[in-house]
Write an enzyme that holds these catalytic residues in place. Sequence first.
Site, PDB file in Angstrom:
ATOM      1  N   THR A   8     -30.106 109.783 -68.394  1.00  0.00           N
ATOM      2  CA  THR A   8     -30.430 108.591 -67.802  1.00  0.00           C
ATOM      3  C   THR A   8     -29.470 107.538 -67.569  1.00  0.00           C
ATOM      4  O   THR A   8     -28.280 107.618 -68.110  1.00  0.00           O
ATOM      5  CB  THR A   8     -31.540 107.681 -69.004  1.00  0.00           C
ATOM      6  OG1 THR A   8     -32.060 106.731 -68.414  1.00  0.00           O
ATOM      7  CG2 THR A   8     -30.762 107.711 -70.116  1.00  0.00           C
ATOM      8  N   ASN A  10     -30.211 104.360 -67.681  1.00  0.00           N
ATOM      9  CA  ASN A  10     -30.965 103.404 -68.324  1.00  0.00           C
ATOM     10  C   ASN A  10     -30.554 103.051 -69.805  1.00  0.00           C
ATOM     11  O   ASN A  10     -30.696 103.876 -70.678  1.00  0.00           O
ATOM     12  CB  ASN A  10     -32.468 103.321 -68.208  1.00  0.00           C
ATOM     13  CG  ASN A  10     -33.140 102.136 -68.571  1.00  0.00           C
ATOM     14  OD1 ASN A  10     -32.749 101.536 -69.630  1.00  0.00           O
ATOM     15  ND2 ASN A  10     -34.118 101.678 -67.957  1.00  0.00           N
ATOM     16  N   ASP A  69     -39.263 110.075 -67.889  1.00  0.00           N
ATOM     17  CA  ASP A  69     -39.587 109.082 -66.834  1.00  0.00           C
ATOM     18  C   ASP A  69     -40.784 108.227 -67.423  1.00  0.00           C
ATOM     19  O   ASP A  69     -41.714 108.785 -68.287  1.00  0.00           O
ATOM     20  CB  ASP A  69     -39.921 109.720 -65.699  1.00  0.00           C
ATOM     21  CG  ASP A  69     -39.907 108.971 -64.391  1.00  0.00           C
ATOM     22  OD1 ASP A  69     -39.027 108.371 -64.450  1.00  0.00           O
ATOM     23  OD2 ASP A  69     -41.337 108.980 -63.774  1.00  0.00           O
ATOM     24  N   THR A  70     -40.808 106.916 -67.179  1.00  0.00           N
ATOM     25  CA  THR A  70     -41.723 106.126 -67.640  1.00  0.00           C
ATOM     26  C   THR A  70     -42.595 105.429 -66.537  1.00  0.00           C
ATOM     27  O   THR A  70     -41.874 104.996 -65.702  1.00  0.00           O
ATOM     28  CB  THR A  70     -41.345 105.160 -68.742  1.00  0.00           C
ATOM     29  OG1 THR A  70     -40.627 105.849 -69.847  1.00  0.00           O
ATOM     30  CG2 THR A  70     -42.202 104.087 -69.202  1.00  0.00           C
ATOM     31  N   ASP A 152     -41.697  94.698 -70.569  1.00  0.00           N
ATOM     32  CA  ASP A 152     -42.247  94.315 -71.872  1.00  0.00           C
ATOM     33  C   ASP A 152     -42.915  92.753 -72.153  1.00  0.00           C
ATOM     34  O   ASP A 152     -43.615  92.744 -72.986  1.00  0.00           O
ATOM     35  CB  ASP A 152     -40.931  94.601 -72.852  1.00  0.00           C
ATOM     36  CG  ASP A 152     -40.727  95.870 -73.287  1.00  0.00           C
ATOM     37  OD1 ASP A 152     -41.667  96.898 -73.353  1.00  0.00           O
ATOM     38  OD2 ASP A 152     -39.485  96.265 -73.884  1.00  0.00           O
TER      39      ASP A 152
END
Length: 193
Positions: A8, A10, A69-70, A152
């Site tokens: 990732t 991120n 993956d989100t 968030d």
Amino acid sequence: MEKLVFATANANKVKEIKHILGDLYDFRSLTDIGCTEDIPETQPTIEGNALQKARYVYEKYGYNCFAEDTGLLVEALDGAPGVYSARYAGSQRNSDDNMDKLLVELQHEPNRAAYFKTVIALIIDGKETLFEGKVEGEILKARQGGTGFGYDPIFLPNGQSQSFAEMTADEKGAISHRGRATAKLKAHLDAIR
Ligand code: ITT
């Protein structure tokens, strides 16, 4: 255990997953293995993208690895932004722009139901395993809180009084999509160690 690469770019994902997995595993980042290119994410599903990222690293660099993956799926928008969550407001992939766009889309919408879904794809010696985690909640009318990342500040998990961005890492990790998927990954890694 030999090293395991977390595929990732991120840094927030690395922080959250390391927090849950602890120090038992020897994780390497993409930078650690000299992978600086943008890994393609061109599949139409969250599962497909997680696998695509993990396979890219496994095939090109030869390391056991996992990727995740989100997506955020909003009921009133038929599951959008879903697999396009990162680029919802454009290719700049900016979280503030993404949240602004979602708040405008839902401005007059009474149904605020949404869920986060994470899929982790693990490849060990060519064997692929997927782990999924979900959390249901609703999209707030305005941002609340300053921790976390991405969507968030506008996500309130069901049964909670605080958005993900008002929680500590422990509080978010205990109930979040990523926390749940990572707990399954951890159980699997613990079992094969
Ligand atoms: P990769 O390098 O792992 O692909 P990415 O930042 O491209 O990292 P995704 O495609 O999985 O990650 O991100 C989908 C979007 O959902 C992106 O806008 C994130 O900011 C957001 N997102 C992911 N996890 C989140 C979380 O736990 N809370 C809020 N937003 C999140």
